[in-house]
Design a protein around this motif. Structure first.
Motif, mmCIF file in Angstrom:
data_model
loop_
_atom_site.group_PDB
_atom_site.id
_atom_site.type_symbol
_atom_site.label_atom_id
_atom_site.label_comp_id
_atom_site.label_asym_id
_atom_site.label_seq_id
_atom_site.Cartn_x
_atom_site.Cartn_y
_atom_site.Cartn_z
ATOM 1 N N TYR A 71 33.499 26.133 39.381
ATOM 2 C CA TYR A 71 33.434 26.502 40.615
ATOM 3 C C TYR A 71 34.516 26.606 41.512
ATOM 4 N N LEU A 72 34.640 27.335 42.626
ATOM 5 C CA LEU A 72 35.627 27.406 43.490
ATOM 6 C C LEU A 72 35.230 27.633 45.031
ATOM 7 N N VAL A 94 32.771 34.584 32.777
ATOM 8 C CA VAL A 94 32.200 35.471 33.762
ATOM 9 C C VAL A 94 32.219 35.073 35.023
ATOM 10 N N GLU A 95 33.169 35.855 36.039
ATOM 11 C CA GLU A 95 32.927 35.127 37.291
ATOM 12 C C GLU A 95 31.976 35.985 38.201
ATOM 13 N N SER A 96 31.629 35.303 39.109
ATOM 14 C CA SER A 96 30.507 35.758 40.146
ATOM 15 C C SER A 96 31.012 35.025 41.588
ATOM 16 N N GLY A 97 30.271 35.613 42.606
ATOM 17 C CA GLY A 97 30.025 35.110 43.947
ATOM 18 C C GLY A 97 31.141 35.826 44.896
ATOM 19 N N GLY A 98 31.933 36.790 44.516
ATOM 20 C CA GLY A 98 32.729 37.232 45.259
ATOM 21 C C GLY A 98 32.127 38.236 46.249
ATOM 22 N N GLN A 143 37.200 38.591 33.810
ATOM 23 C CA GLN A 143 37.375 39.732 34.386
ATOM 24 C C GLN A 143 37.847 39.890 35.770
ATOM 25 N N GLY A 144 37.466 38.839 36.668
ATOM 26 C CA GLY A 144 37.807 38.703 37.925
ATOM 27 C C GLY A 144 36.792 39.371 38.620
ATOM 28 N N THR A 145 36.824 38.431 40.099
ATOM 29 C CA THR A 145 35.868 38.911 41.237
ATOM 30 C C THR A 145 36.552 39.146 42.604
ATOM 31 N N GLN A 146 36.173 40.191 43.199
ATOM 32 C CA GLN A 146 37.103 40.792 44.223
ATOM 33 C C GLN A 146 36.612 39.853 45.694
ATOM 34 N N CYS A 206 32.115 30.448 37.743
ATOM 35 C CA CYS A 206 32.360 30.877 36.489
ATOM 36 C C CYS A 206 31.480 30.375 35.481
ATOM 37 N N ALA A 207 30.797 31.232 34.853
ATOM 38 C CA ALA A 207 30.104 30.933 33.576
ATOM 39 C C ALA A 207 30.860 31.121 32.353
#
Length: 121
Positions: free
Chosen positions: A80-81, A5-9, A113-116, A22-23
Protein backbone atom coordinates in the motif's frame (compact mmCIF):
# COMPACT_ATOMS: atom_id res chain seq x y z
CA UNK A 1 7.31 -14.30 -11.98
CA UNK A 2 5.25 -11.75 -10.06
CA UNK A 3 2.21 -10.03 -11.52
CA UNK A 4 1.24 -6.69 -10.03
CA UNK A 5 -2.00 -4.72 -10.30
CA UNK A 6 -2.38 -1.24 -8.84
CA UNK A 7 -5.65 0.35 -7.77
CA UNK A 8 -6.92 3.36 -5.87
CA UNK A 9 -5.85 6.19 -8.12
CA UNK A 10 -8.10 9.09 -8.96
CA UNK A 11 -8.71 12.81 -8.62
CA UNK A 12 -8.11 14.46 -5.25
CA UNK A 13 -7.97 18.06 -4.10
CA UNK A 14 -4.74 19.62 -2.81
CA UNK A 15 -4.26 18.78 0.84
CA UNK A 16 -6.26 15.60 0.50
CA UNK A 17 -5.32 11.97 0.96
CA UNK A 18 -5.38 8.87 -1.17
CA UNK A 19 -4.42 5.26 -0.58
CA UNK A 20 -3.04 3.16 -3.40
CA UNK A 21 -3.07 -0.62 -3.31
CA UNK A 22 -1.04 -3.13 -5.24
CA UNK A 23 -2.15 -6.75 -5.42
CA UNK A 24 0.48 -9.33 -6.29
CA UNK A 25 0.12 -12.81 -7.68
CA UNK A 26 2.76 -15.37 -8.41
CA UNK A 27 5.36 -17.02 -6.35
CA UNK A 28 7.19 -15.82 -3.26
CA UNK A 29 5.69 -12.35 -2.90
CA UNK A 30 6.88 -12.20 0.70
CA UNK A 31 10.51 -12.54 -0.40
CA UNK A 32 10.51 -9.40 -2.55
CA UNK A 33 11.11 -5.79 -1.73
CA UNK A 34 8.10 -3.78 -2.91
CA UNK A 35 8.53 -0.30 -4.28
CA UNK A 36 6.45 2.57 -5.55
CA UNK A 37 7.54 4.88 -8.37
CA UNK A 38 5.80 7.67 -10.21
CA UNK A 39 6.15 9.30 -13.58
CA UNK A 40 4.73 12.63 -14.66
CA UNK A 41 4.45 13.62 -18.34
CA UNK A 42 7.83 14.56 -19.76
CA UNK A 43 9.70 13.52 -16.60
CA UNK A 44 11.79 10.55 -15.60
CA UNK A 45 10.42 7.81 -13.39
CA UNK A 46 10.90 8.87 -9.77
CA UNK A 47 11.39 6.74 -6.67
CA UNK A 48 8.59 7.27 -4.14
CA UNK A 49 9.14 4.63 -1.49
CA UNK A 50 9.88 1.00 -0.78
CA UNK A 51 9.52 -1.60 1.94
CA UNK A 52 11.68 -4.69 2.34
CA UNK A 53 10.33 -8.22 2.60
CA UNK A 54 9.54 -8.21 6.35
CA UNK A 55 8.69 -4.50 6.70
CA UNK A 56 11.79 -3.90 8.81
CA UNK A 57 13.20 -1.34 6.36
CA UNK A 58 11.47 1.46 4.50
CA UNK A 59 12.91 4.16 2.26
CA UNK A 60 11.33 7.27 0.79
CA UNK A 61 12.09 9.79 -1.88
CA UNK A 62 12.97 13.24 -0.60
CA UNK A 63 9.88 14.85 -2.13
CA UNK A 64 7.45 12.62 -0.24
CA UNK A 65 9.17 11.99 3.10
CA UNK A 66 6.82 12.76 5.95
CA UNK A 67 3.74 12.72 3.74
CA UNK A 68 3.67 9.24 2.21
CA UNK A 69 3.84 5.83 3.91
CA UNK A 70 4.53 2.45 2.33
CA UNK A 71 3.27 -0.69 4.02
CA UNK A 72 2.66 -4.31 3.11
CA UNK A 73 0.57 -7.26 4.18
CA UNK A 74 2.26 -10.50 3.15
CA UNK A 75 -0.78 -12.54 4.16
CA UNK A 76 -2.78 -10.64 1.54
CA UNK A 77 0.01 -10.40 -1.04
CA UNK A 78 -0.50 -6.66 -1.04
CA UNK A 79 1.44 -3.44 -0.67
CA UNK A 80 0.00 0.00 0.00
CA UNK A 81 0.94 3.63 -0.45
CA UNK A 82 -0.80 6.05 1.89
CA UNK A 83 -0.49 9.57 0.51
CA UNK A 84 -1.34 12.56 2.69
CA UNK A 85 -1.07 16.32 2.21
CA UNK A 86 -1.16 15.84 -1.53
CA UNK A 87 0.09 18.62 -3.77
CA UNK A 88 -0.42 19.30 -7.49
CA UNK A 89 3.19 18.26 -8.11
CA UNK A 90 2.28 14.76 -6.89
CA UNK A 91 0.23 14.32 -10.05
CA UNK A 92 1.63 11.35 -11.95
CA UNK A 93 1.11 7.74 -12.90
CA UNK A 94 2.07 5.63 -9.90
CA UNK A 95 3.67 2.24 -10.39
CA UNK A 96 4.09 -0.68 -8.04
CA UNK A 97 7.24 -2.78 -8.51
CA UNK A 98 8.96 -5.83 -7.02
CA UNK A 99 12.66 -6.60 -6.69
CA UNK A 100 14.81 -9.10 -4.79
CA UNK A 101 16.54 -6.34 -2.80
CA UNK A 102 15.72 -2.79 -1.77
CA UNK A 103 17.00 -0.30 -4.31
CA UNK A 104 15.86 3.19 -5.20
CA UNK A 105 16.68 3.07 -8.90
CA UNK A 106 13.91 2.19 -11.37
CA UNK A 107 15.56 -1.14 -12.17
CA UNK A 108 13.01 -3.34 -10.44
CA UNK A 109 12.41 -6.80 -11.89
CA UNK A 110 8.61 -6.67 -12.05
CA UNK A 111 6.22 -3.79 -12.67
CA UNK A 112 2.52 -3.10 -12.62
CA UNK A 113 0.66 -1.14 -15.29
CA UNK A 114 0.29 1.97 -13.16
CA UNK A 115 -2.59 4.02 -11.79
CA UNK A 116 -3.20 7.71 -12.42
CA UNK A 117 -3.22 10.15 -9.52
CA UNK A 118 -4.32 13.71 -10.23
CA UNK A 119 -4.16 16.42 -7.58
CA UNK A 120 -6.18 19.41 -8.62
CA UNK A 121 -8.87 21.76 -7.36
Amino acid sequence: QVQLVESGGGLVQPGGSLRLSCAASGRSFSLYTMGWFRQAPGKEREFVGAVNWNSAITRYGSSVTGRFTVSRDNAKNSVYLQMNSLMPEDTAVYFCAAHPVLITEPSYAFWGQGTQVTVSS
